[in-house]
Design a protein around this motif. Structure first.
Motif, PDB file in Angstrom:
ATOM      1  N   TYR A  65       0.835  -1.190   0.000  1.00 58.74           N
ATOM      2  CA  TYR A  65       0.000   0.000   0.000  1.00 58.74           C
ATOM      3  C   TYR A  65       0.872   1.242   0.000  1.00 58.74           C
ATOM      4  N   ARG A  66       0.247   2.353  -0.381  1.00 57.70           N
ATOM      5  CA  ARG A  66       0.953   3.623  -0.397  1.00 57.70           C
ATOM      6  C   ARG A  66      -0.043   4.747  -0.138  1.00 57.70           C
ATOM      7  N   ASN A  67       0.290   5.610   0.807  1.00 51.18           N
ATOM      8  CA  ASN A  67      -0.545   6.779   1.073  1.00 51.18           C
ATOM      9  C   ASN A  67      -0.311   7.831  -0.001  1.00 51.18           C
ATOM     10  N   LEU A  68      -1.393   8.321  -0.564  1.00 46.18           N
ATOM     11  CA  LEU A  68      -1.314   9.447  -1.491  1.00 46.18           C
ATOM     12  C   LEU A  68      -1.421  10.757  -0.717  1.00 46.18           C
ATOM     13  N   GLU A  69      -2.218  10.732   0.339  1.00 42.90           N
ATOM     14  CA  GLU A  69      -2.341  11.838   1.277  1.00 42.90           C
ATOM     15  C   GLU A  69      -2.483  11.216   2.660  1.00 42.90           C
ATOM     16  N   ASP A  70      -2.580  12.043   3.694  1.00 44.73           N
ATOM     17  CA  ASP A  70      -2.741  11.497   5.043  1.00 44.73           C
ATOM     18  C   ASP A  70      -3.932  10.555   5.124  1.00 44.73           C
ATOM     19  N   ASP A  71      -5.026  10.930   4.482  1.00 48.31           N
ATOM     20  CA  ASP A  71      -6.262  10.158   4.605  1.00 48.31           C
ATOM     21  C   ASP A  71      -6.718   9.544   3.288  1.00 48.31           C
ATOM     22  N   VAL A  72      -5.762   9.298   2.405  1.00 48.20           N
ATOM     23  CA  VAL A  72      -6.022   8.578   1.152  1.00 48.20           C
ATOM     24  C   VAL A  72      -4.894   7.566   0.950  1.00 48.20           C
ATOM     25  N   VAL A  73      -5.250   6.299   0.782  1.00 48.12           N
ATOM     26  CA  VAL A  73      -4.228   5.267   0.624  1.00 48.12           C
ATOM     27  C   VAL A  73      -4.679   4.273  -0.442  1.00 48.12           C
ATOM     28  N   ASP A  74      -3.732   3.856  -1.280  1.00 42.42           N
ATOM     29  CA  ASP A  74      -3.995   2.841  -2.302  1.00 42.42           C
ATOM     30  C   ASP A  74      -3.471   1.494  -1.832  1.00 42.42           C
ATOM     31  N   PHE A  75      -4.325   0.485  -1.898  1.00 44.77           N
ATOM     32  CA  PHE A  75      -3.944  -0.880  -1.553  1.00 44.77           C
ATOM     33  C   PHE A  75      -3.859  -1.718  -2.818  1.00 44.77           C
ATOM     34  N   TYR A  76      -2.742  -2.436  -2.961  1.00 42.57           N
ATOM     35  CA  TYR A  76      -2.539  -3.351  -4.087  1.00 42.57           C
ATOM     36  C   TYR A  76      -2.562  -4.782  -3.573  1.00 42.57           C
ATOM     37  N   SER A  77      -3.302  -5.649  -4.249  1.00 43.95           N
ATOM     38  CA  SER A  77      -3.332  -7.070  -3.881  1.00 43.95           C
ATOM     39  C   SER A  77      -3.217  -7.916  -5.136  1.00 43.95           C
ATOM     40  N   SER A  78      -2.489  -9.011  -5.031  1.00 39.88           N
ATOM     41  CA  SER A  78      -2.402  -9.974  -6.126  1.00 39.88           C
ATOM     42  C   SER A  78      -2.551 -11.367  -5.550  1.00 39.88           C
ATOM     43  N   ALA A  79      -3.132 -12.275  -6.331  1.00 40.13           N
ATOM     44  CA  ALA A  79      -3.366 -13.628  -5.830  1.00 40.13           C
ATOM     45  C   ALA A  79      -3.533 -14.599  -6.980  1.00 40.13           C
ATOM     46  N   ALA A  80      -3.167 -15.842  -6.721  1.00 38.11           N
ATOM     47  CA  ALA A  80      -3.481 -16.927  -7.650  1.00 38.11           C
ATOM     48  C   ALA A  80      -4.927 -17.342  -7.402  1.00 38.11           C
ATOM     49  N   LYS A  81      -5.626 -17.741  -8.458  1.00 36.05           N
ATOM     50  CA  LYS A  81      -7.008 -18.171  -8.322  1.00 36.05           C
ATOM     51  C   LYS A  81      -7.222 -19.497  -9.047  1.00 36.05           C
ATOM     52  N   THR A  82      -8.264 -20.197  -8.659  1.00 37.23           N
ATOM     53  CA  THR A  82      -8.571 -21.475  -9.300  1.00 37.23           C
ATOM     54  C   THR A  82      -9.788 -21.395 -10.218  1.00 37.23           C
ATOM     55  N   ASN A  83     -10.591 -20.351 -10.065  1.00 36.37           N
ATOM     56  CA  ASN A  83     -11.745 -20.168 -10.938  1.00 36.37           C
ATOM     57  C   ASN A  83     -11.276 -19.664 -12.292  1.00 36.37           C
ATOM     58  N   GLU A  84     -11.480 -20.457 -13.337  1.00 37.30           N
ATOM     59  CA  GLU A  84     -10.970 -20.118 -14.658  1.00 37.30           C
ATOM     60  C   GLU A  84     -12.045 -19.537 -15.574  1.00 37.30           C
ATOM     61  N   SER A  85     -13.161 -19.130 -15.001  1.00 33.74           N
ATOM     62  CA  SER A  85     -14.239 -18.553 -15.785  1.00 33.74           C
ATOM     63  C   SER A  85     -13.787 -17.263 -16.460  1.00 33.74           C
ATOM     64  N   LYS A  86     -14.361 -16.978 -17.617  1.00 33.89           N
ATOM     65  CA  LYS A  86     -14.045 -15.741 -18.325  1.00 33.89           C
ATOM     66  C   LYS A  86     -14.719 -14.530 -17.684  1.00 33.89           C
ATOM     67  N   ASN A  87     -15.814 -14.762 -16.978  1.00 35.73           N
ATOM     68  CA  ASN A  87     -16.535 -13.681 -16.313  1.00 35.73           C
ATOM     69  C   ASN A  87     -16.528 -13.928 -14.816  1.00 35.73           C
ATOM     70  N   LEU A  88     -15.867 -13.040 -14.078  1.00 34.89           N
ATOM     71  CA  LEU A  88     -15.633 -13.246 -12.662  1.00 34.89           C
ATOM     72  C   LEU A  88     -16.388 -12.232 -11.817  1.00 34.89           C
ATOM     73  N   THR A  89     -16.851 -12.704 -10.679  1.00 33.77           N
ATOM     74  CA  THR A  89     -17.356 -11.813  -9.652  1.00 33.77           C
ATOM     75  C   THR A  89     -16.277 -11.701  -8.591  1.00 33.77           C
ATOM     76  N   VAL A  90     -15.666 -10.536  -8.487  1.00 31.45           N
ATOM     77  CA  VAL A  90     -14.550 -10.334  -7.562  1.00 31.45           C
ATOM     78  C   VAL A  90     -15.072  -9.649  -6.297  1.00 31.45           C
ATOM     79  N   SER A  91     -14.757 -10.235  -5.152  1.00 31.23           N
ATOM     80  CA  SER A  91     -15.175  -9.676  -3.871  1.00 31.23           C
ATOM     81  C   SER A  91     -13.955  -9.263  -3.066  1.00 31.23           C
ATOM     82  N   CYS A  92     -13.998  -8.058  -2.542  1.00 34.37           N
ATOM     83  CA  CYS A  92     -12.938  -7.556  -1.675  1.00 34.37           C
ATOM     84  C   CYS A  92     -13.552  -7.101  -0.351  1.00 34.37           C
ATOM     85  N   ILE A  93     -12.726  -7.050   0.669  1.00 32.00           N
ATOM     86  CA  ILE A  93     -13.170  -6.627   1.988  1.00 32.00           C
ATOM     87  C   ILE A  93     -12.291  -5.491   2.475  1.00 32.00           C
TER      88      ILE A  93
END
Length: 362
Positions: free
Chosen positions: A190-218
């Motif tokens: 992650y990296r803060n752009l401002e004190d109260d703004v931050v960008d989070f980067y995530s990467s992961a391997a997945k097993t669902n090989e569908s062409k159309n994905l429903t991605v859920s984040c928390i």
């Protein structure tokens, strides 16, 4: 990702004892910010955190330069990976999302990228009431340098917040491991752009090989006075993502027909490689000839030089002696030659065995 691959990554990235202690401290916070019935088990968090800390160490000081939004390709490349122009062209910007939760923060998916085997996302977190909070990642300690957040200052996080009259909020934003994507762990930064703004980067391997994905984040937000899970603000983010990647598949078999490596402990049957715009994904099929739980497998060139792995993860199932198993790992995208090598490596004894030469199956 099981314990074997986690141990391999931990060993190869030389995670120091101070990081292991930091992970344990961070777990105390994270375990209070996740519901047990949602599948956030300590072992999964610890694996993910180890890999996150290792990735941050690999990024080096340039990660926290005083730059603004860098996006998926920037985070990906600062981890030492190379993203092709073709992969950059597949990045979806500002996908339509659904957000559900009651929080002092807003979570916005800025970019997303997937292929058959992996998914990457950048979520931007912004305080709804500006000028009141200092946002810090869940792994951050108040005594850490605020520079670790991407903010140029010689003060600690606590000192910086006190000087500016800001309340420290510990923030998280990553994949929902209970989603249909089949994600075991995620690596992030992650990296803060401002004190109260931050960008989070995530990467992961997945097993669902569908062409159309429903991605859920928390997304989670924890104020200093939070005492239990009920005090943690939780936001669920969902969006649709289409896999537009094109894969090229190649299979390699042992040149000598035997494929014995690791001092006679492993027989390599084949190596299946799928090359996409994003990465080279390798699945090694092998048989464990003798009992051992400390041998990993690497892809090399014909001279024994190990390919550079990417930060997109993989999977190593528990192998039983005499039964076929698979070892999966992702590598930086590169041209696929007619011959490669498979090296057995014992990460407990730090022993690298002679490679098995593999040729392209016709």
């Amino acid at each position: 990702m099981d314990d074997k691959l986690f141990d391999i990554f931990s060993e190869e990235t030389e995670v120091p004892e101070c990081v292991l202690r930091r992970v344990d401290e961070t777990l105390e916070t994270i375990e209070n910010s996740a519901e047990s019935d949602r599948g956030y088990q300590r072992k999964n968090w610890k694996r993910s955190l180890i890999l996150t800390f290792a990735a941050v160490m690999a990024f080096g000081a340039t990660v926290f330069a005083a730059e603004k939004y860098i996006g998926i390709s920037g985070f990906f490349q600062e981890a030492g990976n190379k993203m092709s122009e073709e992969a950059k062209g597949l990045i979806e910007k500002d996908p339509v999302q659904q957000e559900d939760g009651d929080s002092i923060l807003t979570y916005t998916v800025k970019e997303a990228l997937c292929d058959k085997n992996s998914v990457q996302v950048v979520v931007e977190v912004t305080a709804k009431e500006r000028g009141k909070y200092l946002l810090a990642g869940q792994d951050a300690l108040n005594e850490d340098p605020v520079r670790n957040l991407g903010i140029e200052s010689d003060k600690t996080i606590e000192e910086y917040a006190a000087e500016k009259g800001l309340t420290i909020v510990k923030v998280g934003a990553s994949f929902d491991f209970d989603s249909d994507l089949g994600i075991e762990t995620a690596v992030g930064n992650y990296r803060n752009l401002e004190d109260d703004v931050v960008d989070f980067y995530s990467s992961a391997a997945k097993t669902n090989e569908s062409k159309n994905l429903t991605v859920s984040c928390i997304g989670t937000a924890t104020l200093p006075d939070a005492k239990c899970v009920d005090d943690v603000m939780r936001t669920n983010i969902t969006f649709q993502l289409e896999d537009k990647s094109q894969g090229k598949n190649m299979t390699y078999v042992p040149v000598d027909g035997e494929g014995i490596t690791a001092d006679g402990k492993v027989k390599i049957l084949s190596a299946y490689i799928e090359k996409t715009e994003v990465s080279n994904y390798v699945t090694i099929h092998y048989i464990l000839l003798e009992g051992s739980d400390s041998i990993s497998l690497d892809v090399t060139d014909v001279d024994g030089n190990v390919w550079k792995s990417s930060n997109l993860g993989g999977y190593a199932e528990v192998a039983e002696v005499g039964k076929e198993a698979t070892f999966q790992i992702s590598y930086q995208k590169t041209d696929l030659p007619n011959e490669i090598g498979i090296r057995g490596y014992d990460y407990e004894t730090d022993t690298a065995y002679e490679i098995v030469k593999m040729k392209l199956k016709k």
